[in-house]
Motif scaffolding. Sequence first.
Motif, PDB file in Angstrom:
ATOM      1  N   GLY A 122       0.662  -1.478  -0.501  1.00 54.88           N
ATOM      2  CA  GLY A 122       0.057  -0.142   0.052  1.00 54.88           C
ATOM      3  C   GLY A 122       1.024   1.057  -0.059  1.00 54.88           C
ATOM      4  O   GLY A 122       0.591   2.216  -0.327  1.00 54.88           O
ATOM      5  N   ALA A 125       2.392   1.559  -3.728  1.00 52.80           N
ATOM      6  CA  ALA A 125       1.789   2.039  -4.458  1.00 52.80           C
ATOM      7  C   ALA A 125       0.732   3.255  -4.314  1.00 52.80           C
ATOM      8  O   ALA A 125       1.228   3.425  -5.501  1.00 52.80           O
ATOM      9  N   ALA A 126       1.269   4.309  -3.288  1.00 49.16           N
ATOM     10  CA  ALA A 126       0.744   5.598  -3.296  1.00 49.16           C
ATOM     11  C   ALA A 126       2.026   6.466  -3.434  1.00 49.16           C
ATOM     12  O   ALA A 126       1.824   7.642  -3.890  1.00 49.16           O
ATOM     13  N   ARG A 127       2.686   6.048  -3.271  1.00 49.39           N
ATOM     14  CA  ARG A 127       3.919   6.626  -3.000  1.00 49.39           C
ATOM     15  C   ARG A 127       5.060   6.742  -4.824  1.00 49.39           C
ATOM     16  O   ARG A 127       5.086   7.929  -5.108  1.00 49.39           O
ATOM     17  N   PRO A 129       2.162   6.004  -7.668  1.00 49.05           N
ATOM     18  CA  PRO A 129       1.399   5.578  -8.652  1.00 49.05           C
ATOM     19  C   PRO A 129       1.700   5.448 -10.159  1.00 49.05           C
ATOM     20  O   PRO A 129       1.754   6.316 -10.076  1.00 49.05           O
ATOM     21  N   ASP A 134       2.772  -0.374  -7.740  1.00 48.75           N
ATOM     22  CA  ASP A 134       0.964   0.010  -8.356  1.00 48.75           C
ATOM     23  C   ASP A 134       0.505  -1.186  -8.554  1.00 48.75           C
ATOM     24  O   ASP A 134      -0.231  -1.842  -8.565  1.00 48.75           O
ATOM     25  N   GLY A 137       0.220  -4.107  -7.124  1.00 51.27           N
ATOM     26  CA  GLY A 137      -0.483  -4.062  -6.000  1.00 51.27           C
ATOM     27  C   GLY A 137      -1.452  -4.170  -6.835  1.00 51.27           C
ATOM     28  O   GLY A 137      -2.932  -5.559  -5.703  1.00 51.27           O
ATOM     29  N   ARG A 138      -2.403  -4.382  -7.920  1.00 49.76           N
ATOM     30  CA  ARG A 138      -3.429  -4.170  -8.227  1.00 49.76           C
ATOM     31  C   ARG A 138      -3.560  -5.958  -9.020  1.00 49.76           C
ATOM     32  O   ARG A 138      -4.673  -6.257  -8.562  1.00 49.76           O
ATOM     33  N   ALA A 194      -4.570  -3.288   0.815  1.00 47.99           N
ATOM     34  CA  ALA A 194      -3.621  -2.847   0.857  1.00 47.99           C
ATOM     35  C   ALA A 194      -3.827  -1.455  -0.752  1.00 47.99           C
ATOM     36  O   ALA A 194      -3.135  -0.446  -0.726  1.00 47.99           O
ATOM     37  N   ARG A 195      -4.772  -2.037  -1.131  1.00 50.10           N
ATOM     38  CA  ARG A 195      -5.849  -0.753  -1.704  1.00 50.10           C
ATOM     39  C   ARG A 195      -6.768  -0.341  -1.748  1.00 50.10           C
ATOM     40  O   ARG A 195      -6.764   0.517  -1.399  1.00 50.10           O
ATOM     41  N   ARG A 198      -4.101   2.235  -0.323  1.00 50.90           N
ATOM     42  CA  ARG A 198      -3.295   3.394  -1.573  1.00 50.90           C
ATOM     43  C   ARG A 198      -4.106   4.159  -1.732  1.00 50.90           C
ATOM     44  O   ARG A 198      -3.403   5.298  -2.170  1.00 50.90           O
ATOM     45  N   LEU A 202      -3.172   7.932  -1.069  1.00 53.49           N
ATOM     46  CA  LEU A 202      -3.042   8.895  -2.251  1.00 53.49           C
ATOM     47  C   LEU A 202      -4.101  10.069  -1.825  1.00 53.49           C
ATOM     48  O   LEU A 202      -4.160  11.351  -2.411  1.00 53.49           O
TER      49      LEU A 202
END
Length: 316
Positions: A122, A125-127, A129, A134, A137-138, A194-195, A198, A202
């Motif tokens: 997470g 993925a946010a750091r 994107p 990312d 993670g998807r 995790a999603r 994220r 964001l």
Amino acid sequence: MLLWKLVRTRLLQLIFVLLLLSFVTFALMKLAPGDPVLSILNSDELSVTKADEARLRKELGFDRPLYEQYGRWMLNLLRLDLGHSYIKGNPVLDEIVQRLPTTVQLTAGGLAVMVLIAAPLGLLAARYPGRWPDQAGRILALIGASVPSFWMGLLLIYAFAFKLQWLPSMGKGGFAYQILPSITLGFSMAAVYARLLRAGLLESLSQEYIRAARARGIAEWRIMGNHAMRAALMPVVTVFGMSIGNLLTGSVVIEMLFSWPGLGSMAVEAIFQRDYPVIQGYVLLTGAFVVLVNLLVDLTYTFLDPRIRYGKAGLT
């Protein structure tokens, strides 16, 4: 005062939930197919007569009206007496106390796996994107949402216990016995959280106070950990409180798959054996656990958002 009001409200809800669960569980046990008296007599593997059946039915109180049976059970429940197992003859409370640490151990292992997977994915993925963390993670979220936990467990057993023979597949022993069931329980949850993390990060990183912190030259890791993370955890904690029932249900499946001697396997065995006191005790314990976890979730809100602590924001 706000915290005390919250605790008092949740405790009153706990009493109401337990009363409702006691009535519903008692009614469903009476409507369920099968006869516990016949199950008990058959478990003795002896030839039984109608007189034996009538004697046992009277001994268990099944010859009395349903309202009287329920009333006696409730009076015993107020004394923390959940009755005795029809099959083993042991007090239900002793059975629960004996199995509870094993289930807590499995649940803690699953949560640890979930945190170890979801938190780094997470954050990355946010750091970054749209970049490879990312995308990873998807893919993980898609796999976690698509693969049933029992099938994931079977794959892990086949790969690490049967083919590679690195880990044991069934039973409870040392740390090695907990690895596969914990991964099975935690992996599917990790994909969802995790999603969620994220998305929360964001949203937090786009706020004005985050841009102000960056303008003051605060290090990015401090912004992420001290400012953005606390706000991003609000939806994560909310979903966790709502999904705690699913966590318990998932642990039942995992316990049966890996022959883990916890509360879940105890409940399944009781269902097949028509051991009604054990089933009723398990349902009441599960209901109380869900209410208490939601109380802890609400208290966690006060730590994540000080406005709630001082009554400036309401709980939803």
